[in-house]
Scaffold this motif. Structure first.
Motif, PDB file in Angstrom:
ATOM      1  N   ALA A  53      46.075  43.230  37.183  1.00 51.37           N
ATOM      2  CA  ALA A  53      45.969  44.161  36.057  1.00 51.37           C
ATOM      3  C   ALA A  53      44.651  43.981  35.315  1.00 51.37           C
ATOM      4  CB  ALA A  53      47.142  43.969  35.093  1.00 51.37           C
ATOM      5  N   GLY A  54      44.105  42.768  35.349  1.00 58.74           N
ATOM      6  CA  GLY A  54      42.838  42.503  34.670  1.00 58.74           C
ATOM      7  C   GLY A  54      41.617  42.828  35.508  1.00 58.74           C
ATOM      8  N   ALA A  55      41.853  43.252  36.740  1.00 60.51           N
ATOM      9  CA  ALA A  55      40.738  43.604  37.619  1.00 60.51           C
ATOM     10  C   ALA A  55      40.232  45.000  37.276  1.00 60.51           C
ATOM     11  CB  ALA A  55      41.176  43.531  39.074  1.00 60.51           C
ATOM     12  N   GLY A  56      39.135  45.350  37.859  1.00 64.11           N
ATOM     13  CA  GLY A  56      38.557  46.665  37.614  1.00 64.11           C
ATOM     14  C   GLY A  56      39.177  47.736  38.483  1.00 64.11           C
ATOM     15  N   LEU A  62      43.840  49.455  46.753  1.00 63.47           N
ATOM     16  CA  LEU A  62      44.701  48.419  47.322  1.00 63.47           C
ATOM     17  C   LEU A  62      46.076  48.420  46.661  1.00 63.47           C
ATOM     18  CD1 LEU A  62      42.079  45.523  47.470  1.00 63.47           C
ATOM     19  CD2 LEU A  62      42.883  46.946  49.371  1.00 63.47           C
ATOM     20  N   LEU A  63      46.101  48.580  45.333  1.00 64.90           N
ATOM     21  CA  LEU A  63      47.375  48.611  44.616  1.00 64.90           C
ATOM     22  C   LEU A  63      48.181  49.856  44.978  1.00 64.90           C
ATOM     23  CD1 LEU A  63      46.213  47.319  41.123  1.00 64.90           C
ATOM     24  CD2 LEU A  63      47.714  46.142  42.746  1.00 64.90           C
ATOM     25  N   GLU A  64      47.494  50.982  45.115  1.00 63.54           N
ATOM     26  CA  GLU A  64      48.195  52.216  45.468  1.00 63.54           C
ATOM     27  C   GLU A  64      48.817  52.101  46.860  1.00 63.54           C
ATOM     28  OE1 GLU A  64      45.042  55.004  44.787  1.00 63.54           O
ATOM     29  OE2 GLU A  64      45.500  55.151  42.641  1.00 63.54           O
ATOM     30  N   ARG A  65      48.114  51.467  47.789  1.00 64.58           N
ATOM     31  CA  ARG A  65      48.678  51.276  49.127  1.00 64.58           C
ATOM     32  C   ARG A  65      49.888  50.347  49.055  1.00 64.58           C
ATOM     33  NH1 ARG A  65      45.153  48.273  52.755  1.00 64.58           N
ATOM     34  NH2 ARG A  65      43.587  49.524  51.717  1.00 64.58           N
ATOM     35  N   GLU A  80      53.008  48.736  38.440  1.00 66.58           N
ATOM     36  CA  GLU A  80      52.772  48.220  37.083  1.00 66.58           C
ATOM     37  C   GLU A  80      51.309  47.807  36.905  1.00 66.58           C
ATOM     38  OE1 GLU A  80      55.027  47.740  34.324  1.00 66.58           O
ATOM     39  OE2 GLU A  80      56.076  49.226  35.532  1.00 66.58           O
ATOM     40  N   ALA A  81      50.772  47.054  37.856  1.00 69.22           N
ATOM     41  CA  ALA A  81      49.389  46.583  37.770  1.00 69.22           C
ATOM     42  C   ALA A  81      48.417  47.756  37.805  1.00 69.22           C
ATOM     43  CB  ALA A  81      49.088  45.590  38.898  1.00 69.22           C
ATOM     44  N   ALA A  82      48.665  48.740  38.683  1.00 70.24           N
ATOM     45  CA  ALA A  82      47.781  49.906  38.766  1.00 70.24           C
ATOM     46  C   ALA A  82      47.771  50.680  37.448  1.00 70.24           C
ATOM     47  CB  ALA A  82      48.210  50.815  39.915  1.00 70.24           C
ATOM     48  N   GLY A  83      48.931  50.845  36.856  1.00 67.68           N
ATOM     49  CA  GLY A  83      48.996  51.526  35.559  1.00 67.68           C
ATOM     50  C   GLY A  83      48.235  50.772  34.485  1.00 67.68           C
ATOM     51  N   GLU A  84      48.332  49.469  34.507  1.00 69.32           N
ATOM     52  CA  GLU A  84      47.627  48.658  33.505  1.00 69.32           C
ATOM     53  C   GLU A  84      46.116  48.687  33.727  1.00 69.32           C
ATOM     54  OE1 GLU A  84      47.367  46.371  30.064  1.00 69.32           O
ATOM     55  OE2 GLU A  84      48.959  47.634  30.861  1.00 69.32           O
ATOM     56  N   THR A  86      44.432  51.168  34.945  1.00 71.86           N
ATOM     57  CA  THR A  86      44.024  52.486  34.467  1.00 71.86           C
ATOM     58  C   THR A  86      44.047  52.551  32.944  1.00 71.86           C
ATOM     59  OG1 THR A  86      44.905  53.457  36.488  1.00 71.86           O
ATOM     60  CG2 THR A  86      44.518  54.953  34.648  1.00 71.86           C
ATOM     61  N   ARG A  87      45.108  52.020  32.336  1.00 66.70           N
ATOM     62  CA  ARG A  87      45.211  52.045  30.867  1.00 66.70           C
ATOM     63  C   ARG A  87      44.056  51.286  30.228  1.00 66.70           C
ATOM     64  NH1 ARG A  87      46.327  49.333  26.580  1.00 66.70           N
ATOM     65  NH2 ARG A  87      46.653  47.375  27.648  1.00 66.70           N
ATOM     66  N   ARG A  88      43.758  50.104  30.751  1.00 65.65           N
ATOM     67  CA  ARG A  88      42.671  49.306  30.173  1.00 65.65           C
ATOM     68  C   ARG A  88      41.322  49.988  30.359  1.00 65.65           C
ATOM     69  NH1 ARG A  88      44.333  43.039  31.807  1.00 65.65           N
ATOM     70  NH2 ARG A  88      46.445  43.153  30.952  1.00 65.65           N
ATOM     71  N   ALA A  89      41.102  50.611  31.509  1.00 65.09           N
ATOM     72  CA  ALA A  89      39.837  51.313  31.751  1.00 65.09           C
ATOM     73  C   ALA A  89      39.680  52.479  30.772  1.00 65.09           C
ATOM     74  CB  ALA A  89      39.768  51.801  33.194  1.00 65.09           C
ATOM     75  N   ARG A  90      40.750  53.234  30.552  1.00 65.58           N
ATOM     76  CA  ARG A  90      40.684  54.358  29.608  1.00 65.58           C
ATOM     77  C   ARG A  90      40.432  53.865  28.188  1.00 65.58           C
ATOM     78  NH1 ARG A  90      45.771  57.748  31.961  1.00 65.58           N
ATOM     79  NH2 ARG A  90      44.639  58.749  33.651  1.00 65.58           N
ATOM     80  N   LEU A  91      41.101  52.785  27.802  1.00 63.75           N
ATOM     81  CA  LEU A  91      40.913  52.252  26.457  1.00 63.75           C
ATOM     82  C   LEU A  91      39.481  51.765  26.266  1.00 63.75           C
ATOM     83  CD1 LEU A  91      42.027  51.531  23.698  1.00 63.75           C
ATOM     84  CD2 LEU A  91      42.908  49.406  24.679  1.00 63.75           C
ATOM     85  N   ARG A  92      38.943  51.061  27.280  1.00 67.04           N
ATOM     86  CA  ARG A  92      37.547  50.610  27.179  1.00 67.04           C
ATOM     87  C   ARG A  92      36.606  51.801  27.017  1.00 67.04           C
ATOM     88  NH1 ARG A  92      39.515  47.132  30.365  1.00 67.04           N
ATOM     89  NH2 ARG A  92      38.734  46.880  32.405  1.00 67.04           N
ATOM     90  N   ALA A  93      36.854  52.870  27.792  1.00 67.72           N
ATOM     91  CA  ALA A  93      35.997  54.060  27.717  1.00 67.72           C
ATOM     92  C   ALA A  93      36.090  54.714  26.341  1.00 67.72           C
ATOM     93  CB  ALA A  93      36.387  55.051  28.808  1.00 67.72           C
ATOM     94  N   ARG A  94      37.307  54.824  25.803  1.00 71.72           N
ATOM     95  CA  ARG A  94      37.470  55.436  24.476  1.00 71.72           C
ATOM     96  C   ARG A  94      36.777  54.626  23.396  1.00 71.72           C
ATOM     97  NH1 ARG A  94      43.496  56.413  24.517  1.00 71.72           N
ATOM     98  NH2 ARG A  94      43.525  57.891  26.191  1.00 71.72           N
TER      99      ARG A  94
END
Length: 99
Positions: A53-56, A62-65, A80-84, A86-94
């Motif tokens: 989840a802390g990865a980029g 890989l997670l989607e597969r 769960e990890a893929a969602g996290e 994505t959530r962290r990437a969006r939050l960083r961008a915002r």
């Protein structure tokens, strides 16, 4: 007649701390962590989920597969990890002023 008292103003919203920067994982390391998502050891499963989840965003394929090909536990944790991720990437961008 007395004037009505107004309620005090609400407190300011709490500061939103940005998530930690993503931790790059080599593909082999990410694959090893995905394998641990189905470990019989709950601590190993939890640690692997958090590391992923802390990865980029590069670990998303890989997670989607894993979310469609793994065991039920692996699929759930990979989603769960893929969602996290994505959530962290969006939050960083915002927080950086992006979309």
């Amino acid at each position: 007649p007395r004037a009505a008292r107004l309620p005090p103003p609400p407190p300011p919203p709490p500061e939103v701390a940005p998530p930690a920067p993503p931790v790059a994982l080599a593909e082999g390391e990410a694959q090893g962590l995905i394998a641990l998502l189905d470990s019989p050891d709950p601590q190993a499963r939890g640690a692997a989920t958090e590391r992923l989840a802390g990865a980029g965003l590069e670990v998303l394929p890989l997670l989607e597969r894993a979310a469609v090909e793994g065991s039920p536990e692996t699929r759930w944790r990979a989603r769960e990890a893929a969602g996290e991720v994505t959530r962290r990437a969006r939050l960083r961008a915002r927080l950086a002023g992006g979309p």
